[in-house]
Design a protein around this motif. Sequence first.
Motif, mmCIF file in Angstrom:
data_model
loop_
_atom_site.group_PDB
_atom_site.id
_atom_site.type_symbol
_atom_site.label_atom_id
_atom_site.label_comp_id
_atom_site.label_asym_id
_atom_site.label_seq_id
_atom_site.Cartn_x
_atom_site.Cartn_y
_atom_site.Cartn_z
ATOM 1 N N CYS A 22 10.063 -1.189 -9.667
ATOM 2 C CA CYS A 22 9.926 -1.174 -8.215
ATOM 3 C C CYS A 22 10.236 -2.583 -7.705
ATOM 4 C CB CYS A 22 8.525 -0.767 -7.819
ATOM 5 S SG CYS A 22 8.279 -0.622 -6.026
ATOM 6 N N THR A 23 11.249 -2.679 -6.884
ATOM 7 C CA THR A 23 11.627 -3.947 -6.289
ATOM 8 C C THR A 23 11.074 -4.011 -4.870
ATOM 9 O OG1 THR A 23 13.640 -4.051 -7.620
ATOM 10 C CG2 THR A 23 13.542 -5.447 -5.663
ATOM 11 N N VAL A 24 10.354 -5.075 -4.598
ATOM 12 C CA VAL A 24 9.679 -5.236 -3.317
ATOM 13 C C VAL A 24 10.379 -6.305 -2.491
ATOM 14 C CG1 VAL A 24 7.503 -5.797 -2.188
ATOM 15 C CG2 VAL A 24 7.494 -4.546 -4.366
ATOM 16 N N SER A 25 10.608 -6.007 -1.232
ATOM 17 C CA SER A 25 11.160 -6.995 -0.308
ATOM 18 C C SER A 25 10.303 -7.040 0.943
ATOM 19 C CB SER A 25 12.601 -6.654 0.046
ATOM 20 O OG SER A 25 12.684 -5.370 0.645
ATOM 21 N N GLY A 26 10.328 -8.176 1.619
ATOM 22 C CA GLY A 26 9.559 -8.322 2.842
ATOM 23 C C GLY A 26 8.113 -8.709 2.624
ATOM 24 N N GLY A 27 7.734 -8.944 1.374
ATOM 25 C CA GLY A 27 6.367 -9.355 1.087
ATOM 26 C C GLY A 27 6.222 -9.638 -0.389
ATOM 27 N N SER A 28 5.331 -10.544 -0.738
ATOM 28 C CA SER A 28 5.166 -10.928 -2.136
ATOM 29 C C SER A 28 4.134 -10.050 -2.838
ATOM 30 C CB SER A 28 4.707 -12.382 -2.214
ATOM 31 O OG SER A 28 4.353 -12.723 -3.535
ATOM 32 N N ILE A 29 4.404 -9.724 -4.084
ATOM 33 C CA ILE A 29 3.463 -8.909 -4.856
ATOM 34 C C ILE A 29 2.241 -9.714 -5.297
ATOM 35 C CG2 ILE A 29 5.228 -7.297 -5.639
ATOM 36 C CD1 ILE A 29 5.193 -8.702 -8.357
ATOM 37 N N THR A 30 2.236 -11.002 -5.013
ATOM 38 C CA THR A 30 1.072 -11.821 -5.352
ATOM 39 C C THR A 30 0.186 -12.095 -4.136
ATOM 40 O OG1 THR A 30 2.292 -13.880 -5.005
ATOM 41 C CG2 THR A 30 2.329 -12.941 -7.231
ATOM 42 N N THR A 31 0.545 -11.539 -2.998
ATOM 43 C CA THR A 31 -0.250 -11.758 -1.790
ATOM 44 C C THR A 31 -1.586 -11.045 -1.876
ATOM 45 O OG1 THR A 31 1.737 -11.969 -0.415
ATOM 46 C CG2 THR A 31 -0.311 -11.450 0.722
ATOM 47 N N ASN A 32 -2.681 -11.790 -1.584
ATOM 48 C CA ASN A 32 -4.016 -11.180 -1.492
ATOM 49 C C ASN A 32 -4.008 -10.113 -0.407
ATOM 50 O OD1 ASN A 32 -4.666 -13.214 -3.256
ATOM 51 N ND2 ASN A 32 -5.925 -14.348 -1.809
ATOM 52 N N TYR A 33 -4.607 -9.063 -0.543
ATOM 53 C CA TYR A 33 -5.340 -8.415 -1.611
ATOM 54 C C TYR A 33 -4.698 -7.061 -1.868
ATOM 55 C CZ TYR A 33 -8.914 -11.934 -0.749
ATOM 56 O OH TYR A 33 -9.585 -13.125 -0.604
ATOM 57 N N TYR A 34 -3.406 -7.074 -2.096
ATOM 58 C CA TYR A 34 -2.699 -5.814 -2.255
ATOM 59 C C TYR A 34 -2.641 -5.370 -3.716
ATOM 60 C CZ TYR A 34 -1.206 -6.643 2.527
ATOM 61 O OH TYR A 34 -1.182 -6.852 3.874
ATOM 62 N N TYR A 35 -2.551 -4.046 -3.859
ATOM 63 C CA TYR A 35 -2.425 -3.417 -5.162
ATOM 64 C C TYR A 35 -1.136 -2.625 -5.172
ATOM 65 C CZ TYR A 35 -7.259 -4.752 -5.811
ATOM 66 O OH TYR A 35 -8.414 -5.478 -5.930
ATOM 67 N N TRP A 36 -0.377 -2.782 -6.207
ATOM 68 C CA TRP A 36 0.952 -2.185 -6.289
ATOM 69 C C TRP A 36 0.890 -1.043 -7.293
ATOM 70 C CZ3 TRP A 36 4.129 -4.046 -2.630
ATOM 71 C CH2 TRP A 36 3.737 -5.237 -2.013
ATOM 72 N N SER A 37 1.115 0.148 -6.772
ATOM 73 C CA SER A 37 0.770 1.359 -7.505
ATOM 74 C C SER A 37 1.987 2.182 -7.906
ATOM 75 C CB SER A 37 -0.136 2.235 -6.638
ATOM 76 O OG SER A 37 -1.290 1.532 -6.228
ATOM 77 N N TRP A 38 1.749 2.978 -8.941
ATOM 78 C CA TRP A 38 2.697 4.020 -9.320
ATOM 79 C C TRP A 38 2.000 5.368 -9.148
ATOM 80 C CZ3 TRP A 38 7.737 3.398 -9.930
ATOM 81 C CH2 TRP A 38 8.226 2.134 -10.233
ATOM 82 N N ILE A 39 2.705 6.275 -8.505
ATOM 83 C CA ILE A 39 2.197 7.595 -8.181
ATOM 84 C C ILE A 39 3.315 8.593 -8.470
ATOM 85 C CG2 ILE A 39 1.363 9.070 -6.293
ATOM 86 C CD1 ILE A 39 0.485 6.300 -4.971
ATOM 87 N N ARG A 40 2.967 9.745 -8.995
ATOM 88 C CA ARG A 40 4.006 10.730 -9.264
ATOM 89 C C ARG A 40 3.616 12.095 -8.708
ATOM 90 N NH1 ARG A 40 3.704 11.835 -15.854
ATOM 91 N NH2 ARG A 40 1.616 12.814 -15.859
ATOM 92 N N GLN A 41 4.628 12.932 -8.545
ATOM 93 C CA GLN A 41 4.406 14.293 -8.078
ATOM 94 C C GLN A 41 5.260 15.249 -8.891
ATOM 95 O OE1 GLN A 41 5.174 15.141 -3.896
ATOM 96 N NE2 GLN A 41 3.597 16.735 -3.962
ATOM 97 N N PRO A 42 4.634 15.961 -9.825
ATOM 98 C CA PRO A 42 5.374 16.976 -10.581
ATOM 99 C C PRO A 42 5.801 18.118 -9.659
ATOM 100 C CG PRO A 42 3.330 16.375 -11.692
ATOM 101 C CD PRO A 42 3.269 15.821 -10.302
ATOM 102 N N PRO A 43 6.813 18.862 -10.047
ATOM 103 C CA PRO A 43 7.276 19.961 -9.186
ATOM 104 C C PRO A 43 6.166 20.971 -8.937
ATOM 105 C CG PRO A 43 8.315 20.010 -11.355
ATOM 106 C CD PRO A 43 7.624 18.723 -11.252
ATOM 107 N N GLY A 44 5.945 21.283 -7.686
ATOM 108 C CA GLY A 44 4.951 22.277 -7.299
ATOM 109 C C GLY A 44 3.514 21.818 -7.382
ATOM 110 N N LYS A 45 3.312 20.525 -7.640
ATOM 111 C CA LYS A 45 1.946 19.999 -7.769
ATOM 112 C C LYS A 45 1.706 18.861 -6.781
ATOM 113 C CE LYS A 45 1.529 21.236 -12.655
ATOM 114 N NZ LYS A 45 1.183 20.749 -14.022
ATOM 115 N N GLY A 46 0.488 18.396 -6.751
ATOM 116 C CA GLY A 46 0.127 17.320 -5.851
ATOM 117 C C GLY A 46 0.428 15.945 -6.415
#
Length: 118
Positions: A22-46
Amino acid sequence: QVQLQESGPGLVKPSQTLSLTCTVSGGSITTNYYYWSWIRQPPGKGLEWMGAIAYSGSTYYSPSLKSRTSISRDTSKNQFTLQLSSVTPEDTAVYYCARAQPNEYDYWGQGTQVTVSS
């Protein structure tokens, strides 16, 4: 405006390791107090939260995926990476990266389809 963009292969063979960046622009991934997440959605599921890396570099994983998941970051490139090992067809999903504050996800990538198939 913060933007997130997922990248990686769209097809992975069973038993291999899925790797997405995941490439982030417009903000630093080290800025307090953000969390950088991975989320997935299988077909037909939440949506399923997989894990996150904090502004500090600390990592957090879903208990159900912890044994197969690794999240890391490259602060020089403002990127964070997901690795999911020993994939099966059940790991087929749209994978999203997102920025989280304590109470909400405020920015999302567009998502990338990953299919696990031989």
